[in-house]
Design a protein around this motif. Sequence first.
Motif, PDB file in Angstrom:
ATOM      1  N   LEU A  74     -29.488 -16.404  83.786  1.00  0.00           N
ATOM      2  CA  LEU A  74     -29.422 -17.627  82.987  1.00  0.00           C
ATOM      3  C   LEU A  74     -28.293 -18.500  83.511  1.00  0.00           C
ATOM      4  CD1 LEU A  74     -29.735 -16.017  79.421  1.00  0.00           C
ATOM      5  CD2 LEU A  74     -31.561 -16.854  80.915  1.00  0.00           C
ATOM      6  N   THR A  76     -25.288 -21.028  83.582  1.00  0.00           N
ATOM      7  CA  THR A  76     -24.213 -21.314  82.631  1.00  0.00           C
ATOM      8  C   THR A  76     -23.732 -22.732  82.869  1.00  0.00           C
ATOM      9  OG1 THR A  76     -23.526 -19.029  82.774  1.00  0.00           O
ATOM     10  CG2 THR A  76     -21.959 -20.556  81.796  1.00  0.00           C
ATOM     11  N   ASN A  86     -25.562 -15.881  78.602  1.00  0.00           N
ATOM     12  CA  ASN A  86     -25.387 -14.463  78.953  1.00  0.00           C
ATOM     13  C   ASN A  86     -24.350 -13.814  78.054  1.00  0.00           C
ATOM     14  OD1 ASN A  86     -27.104 -14.256  81.306  1.00  0.00           O
ATOM     15  ND2 ASN A  86     -25.673 -15.710  82.230  1.00  0.00           N
ATOM     16  N   GLY A 267     -27.032 -14.380  89.978  1.00  0.00           N
ATOM     17  CA  GLY A 267     -27.322 -15.495  89.094  1.00  0.00           C
ATOM     18  C   GLY A 267     -28.648 -16.148  89.433  1.00  0.00           C
ATOM     19  N   SER A 268     -28.786 -17.399  88.997  1.00  0.00           N
ATOM     20  CA  SER A 268     -30.089 -18.070  89.101  1.00  0.00           C
ATOM     21  C   SER A 268     -30.359 -18.628  90.493  1.00  0.00           C
ATOM     22  CB  SER A 268     -30.162 -19.191  88.058  1.00  0.00           C
ATOM     23  OG  SER A 268     -29.082 -20.089  88.273  1.00  0.00           O
ATOM     24  N   ALA A 269     -29.387 -18.514  91.399  1.00  0.00           N
ATOM     25  CA  ALA A 269     -29.544 -18.928  92.808  1.00  0.00           C
ATOM     26  C   ALA A 269     -30.288 -20.257  92.938  1.00  0.00           C
ATOM     27  CB  ALA A 269     -30.257 -17.817  93.601  1.00  0.00           C
ATOM     28  N   ASP A 271     -29.995 -22.583  94.844  1.00  0.00           N
ATOM     29  CA  ASP A 271     -30.230 -23.019  96.234  1.00  0.00           C
ATOM     30  C   ASP A 271     -31.559 -22.518  96.796  1.00  0.00           C
ATOM     31  OD1 ASP A 271     -29.032 -20.493  95.967  1.00  0.00           O
ATOM     32  OD2 ASP A 271     -28.038 -20.558  97.922  1.00  0.00           O
ATOM     33  N   ASN A 279     -34.958 -12.223  96.917  1.00  0.00           N
ATOM     34  CA  ASN A 279     -35.085 -10.765  97.065  1.00  0.00           C
ATOM     35  C   ASN A 279     -35.309 -10.158  95.669  1.00  0.00           C
ATOM     36  OD1 ASN A 279     -34.731  -8.054  97.515  1.00  0.00           O
ATOM     37  ND2 ASN A 279     -32.849  -8.275  98.710  1.00  0.00           N
TER      38      ASN A 279
HETATM   39  P1  NAD Z   1     -25.889 -16.624  92.372  1.00  0.00           P
HETATM   40  O1  NAD Z   1     -25.862 -15.147  92.231  1.00  0.00           O
HETATM   41  O2  NAD Z   1     -26.970 -17.340  91.661  1.00  0.00           O
HETATM   42  O3  NAD Z   1     -25.997 -17.001  93.925  1.00  0.00           O
HETATM   43  C1  NAD Z   1     -24.993 -16.643  94.866  1.00  0.00           C
HETATM   44  C2  NAD Z   1     -25.620 -16.587  96.265  1.00  0.00           C
HETATM   45  O4  NAD Z   1     -26.437 -15.415  96.366  1.00  0.00           O
HETATM   46  C3  NAD Z   1     -26.545 -17.766  96.551  1.00  0.00           C
HETATM   47  O5  NAD Z   1     -26.426 -18.123  97.906  1.00  0.00           O
HETATM   48  C4  NAD Z   1     -27.935 -17.222  96.285  1.00  0.00           C
HETATM   49  O6  NAD Z   1     -28.963 -17.837  97.039  1.00  0.00           O
HETATM   50  C5  NAD Z   1     -27.771 -15.746  96.696  1.00  0.00           C
HETATM   51  N1  NAD Z   1     -28.662 -14.897  95.918  1.00  0.00           N
HETATM   52  C6  NAD Z   1     -28.504 -14.527  94.617  1.00  0.00           C
HETATM   53  N2  NAD Z   1     -29.517 -13.760  94.238  1.00  0.00           N
HETATM   54  C7  NAD Z   1     -30.347 -13.630  95.288  1.00  0.00           C
HETATM   55  C8  NAD Z   1     -31.589 -12.957  95.501  1.00  0.00           C
HETATM   56  N3  NAD Z   1     -32.189 -12.233  94.530  1.00  0.00           N
HETATM   57  N4  NAD Z   1     -32.162 -13.059  96.716  1.00  0.00           N
HETATM   58  C9  NAD Z   1     -31.568 -13.743  97.704  1.00  0.00           C
HETATM   59  N5  NAD Z   1     -30.405 -14.402  97.573  1.00  0.00           N
HETATM   60  C10 NAD Z   1     -29.797 -14.351  96.374  1.00  0.00           C
HETATM   61  O7  NAD Z   1     -24.456 -17.159  91.908  1.00  0.00           O
HETATM   62  P2  NAD Z   1     -23.970 -18.639  91.567  1.00  0.00           P
HETATM   63  O8  NAD Z   1     -24.571 -19.608  92.552  1.00  0.00           O
HETATM   64  O9  NAD Z   1     -22.516 -18.529  91.442  1.00  0.00           O
HETATM   65  O10 NAD Z   1     -24.559 -18.933  90.133  1.00  0.00           O
HETATM   66  C11 NAD Z   1     -25.703 -19.747  89.880  1.00  0.00           C
HETATM   67  C12 NAD Z   1     -25.925 -19.804  88.373  1.00  0.00           C
HETATM   68  O11 NAD Z   1     -26.245 -18.507  87.861  1.00  0.00           O
HETATM   69  C13 NAD Z   1     -24.714 -20.287  87.576  1.00  0.00           C
HETATM   70  O12 NAD Z   1     -25.168 -21.140  86.548  1.00  0.00           O
HETATM   71  C14 NAD Z   1     -24.134 -19.014  87.008  1.00  0.00           C
HETATM   72  O13 NAD Z   1     -23.417 -19.235  85.820  1.00  0.00           O
HETATM   73  C15 NAD Z   1     -25.390 -18.208  86.762  1.00  0.00           C
HETATM   74  N6  NAD Z   1     -25.177 -16.740  86.731  1.00  0.00           N
HETATM   75  C16 NAD Z   1     -25.917 -16.028  85.847  1.00  0.00           C
HETATM   76  C17 NAD Z   1     -25.797 -14.659  85.817  1.00  0.00           C
HETATM   77  C18 NAD Z   1     -26.628 -13.891  84.823  1.00  0.00           C
HETATM   78  O14 NAD Z   1     -27.540 -14.445  84.249  1.00  0.00           O
HETATM   79  N7  NAD Z   1     -26.344 -12.617  84.601  1.00  0.00           N
HETATM   80  C19 NAD Z   1     -24.954 -13.997  86.712  1.00  0.00           C
HETATM   81  C20 NAD Z   1     -24.237 -14.741  87.637  1.00  0.00           C
HETATM   82  C21 NAD Z   1     -24.360 -16.134  87.643  1.00  0.00           C
END
Ligand code: NAD
Length: 480
Positions: A74, A76, A86, A267-269, A271, A279
């Motif tokens: 989710l 944030t 969360n 997180g929600s990635a 990008d 993945n």
């Molecule tokens: P993120 O984990 O979303 O991404 C960090 C990096 O890891 C990015 O480059 C992303 O492309 C890559 N990545 C993450 N998961 C991947 C996957 N399954 N496969 C391939 N690549 C992956 O972290 P962020 O960018 O700091 O956060 C994005 C949003 O997500 C923010 O709003 C944050 O608050 C939220 N968030 C939510 C949770 C949760 O719901 N538990 C945890 C962390 C962050």
Amino acid sequence: MLFGTRKITVIPGDGIGPEVIDAALKVIAASGVKLEPEIVEAGAVAFANGVESGVPDDTIRSIEKNKVVLKGPLETPIGHGNKSANVTLRTLFETFGNLRPVRELPGVTTPFTGRKLDIVIVRENVEDLYTGIEYMQTPGVAQALKLISRAGCERIVELAFEFAVAAGRKRVHCATKANIMKLTEGLMQHTFEDIAPQYPTIEAKHILIDNCAHQLAMRPEQFDVIVTTNMNGDILSDLTSGLTGGLGFAPSANIGNDVAIFEAVHGSAPDIAGKNIANPTAIVLSAAMMLRHIGEGKAANDIEQAVLVTLESGVRSADMAGDAKPSTTTEFADAIISNLGKKSDSATSQDFAAVKLPPRREDVAKVEVKERLVTGVDVYIETTLQPQELGDQLMVDTAGASLTLQTITNRGNTVFPRDVTTVSLIDLYRCRFLARSRRSDVGDPEILALLTRIGENHRWMHVEKLYLFDGEDGFSRTAK
Ligand code: NAD
């Protein structure tokens, strides 16, 4: 999708959430386990619909009923406004323990490949700085409350040891910053040291969090289970996921006495959202943890083995493909499904006995003391006066009061009575007033009288009583 009697709540979530959750649900269905997913909303959609917590009532009711949740990430909202959905979910359902296992995976090459990493971070999940209690003390000075309770430390430490016993683990480290935050982080260290002797078969070690990060980068194979406070655990678990291939591989379980929420660490990635390239391993392994939790151990093991076989066979998502052609999220999930029933050559499943949870307390948690005395107060004052001027004025303003100015600090540095010229000052001073004798018990009328006198010439922002609990300081010392 197979439909059966056991319902689970499913929150697809934001960004890549719906894509990876869809993959996990297909894998669960193909494993033959009979589950009925109840799909509900939380996060960005809920915020957009004006739900301030990010968690709509329907979602809360579904979780209350089903007790088990498979959740996508989710978003944030950053900065002002809404709280994290969360954090709302974790606190609302008191999922006090966050288990974040990582281990070396076949075919996932990292600088640590061959060192057989197998580490579980047990993160306290509802206290610490994540209570989100913050104040602007002056227009330019922000403050957050780091709340750590003895009861909160006890249950997370017990969970860590109980998990270690159930999973046949050998060692539990407790990682804290107790050298600096002696009362908050220190409470975690002391609780750990008090409880550890109840588990004589498990080696127990305290480690400072900064050294823990260093050791994780240098010699991570020494770690087995690490129990830690909320913020430390948040950071350490992203670090450990990086050691074993990245966030795409790191599952997690938020465990409470009533409700358990399973989700990937990532997180929600945004990008990569909507491109079908995420993945799905982390959420599929989280789903396996969920199945183990609800007693579907065989399906959990089958899914875990299918993931391992899929990785061994060379299937790669974009985050780990390097120069090879990556599989889409859908293709990855299909490969896992096609490998259900096969056994990995290189790794076993993380099968373990049910973890005995610390019992839920019905009372209001409280540590009994025989004696409590108020030996003084810290009064926080907003001013741009220099320390000496402030000290001199306060001495005059409070002359004859039952509490006497002892020290003034600025961001923790003692600036009065000492003449310090090297400290960069901010407009928030902590002014410590002590009773004439350490054993006095200052009453509210004396404190209120002091505040009235201070308030005539200064703007005070807040007050902290300085307690002695059974003769021990209930506050941090200031240098004289
Ligand atoms: P993120 O984990 O979303 O991404 C960090 C990096 O890891 C990015 O480059 C992303 O492309 C890559 N990545 C993450 N998961 C991947 C996957 N399954 N496969 C391939 N690549 C992956 O972290 P962020 O960018 O700091 O956060 C994005 C949003 O997500 C923010 O709003 C944050 O608050 C939220 N968030 C939510 C949770 C949760 O719901 N538990 C945890 C962390 C962050």
